[in-house]
Design a protein around this motif. Sequence first.
Motif: not given
Length: 124
Positions: A12-14, A90-93, A122-124
Amino acid sequence: QVQLVESGGGLVQAGGSLRLSCAPSGRTLKNYAMGWFRQAPGKEREFIAAVSWSGGSTHYADSVRGRFTISRDNARNTVDLQMNSLKLEDTAVYYCAADSRLSVLVRGRGLDYWGQGTQVTVSS
């Protein structure tokens, strides 16, 4: 044997939103406190959110309070984590967990049940 099965992870995007869901297989855990943890690469697993067996009490980490909401539906035997305003960090498992005691659950050690995890990126 109870297994916790997570779903809903993805890319998902930021600033966007995702909803994670956790369902136990094998038996109902409606009398258990349930929660979510996450582990980013190179970091320790951290507590995110927890909900009491009745749903009447919730706890959140400061890093997600106001952005994430945990809820449970004992009739459907599920626990959800609604994640809004997602940030790169928030990127994580993300892992679902359950314990008969809420006070133990929030500490994240010696818990009764863990899921296998679902990736959130989470991508920019």
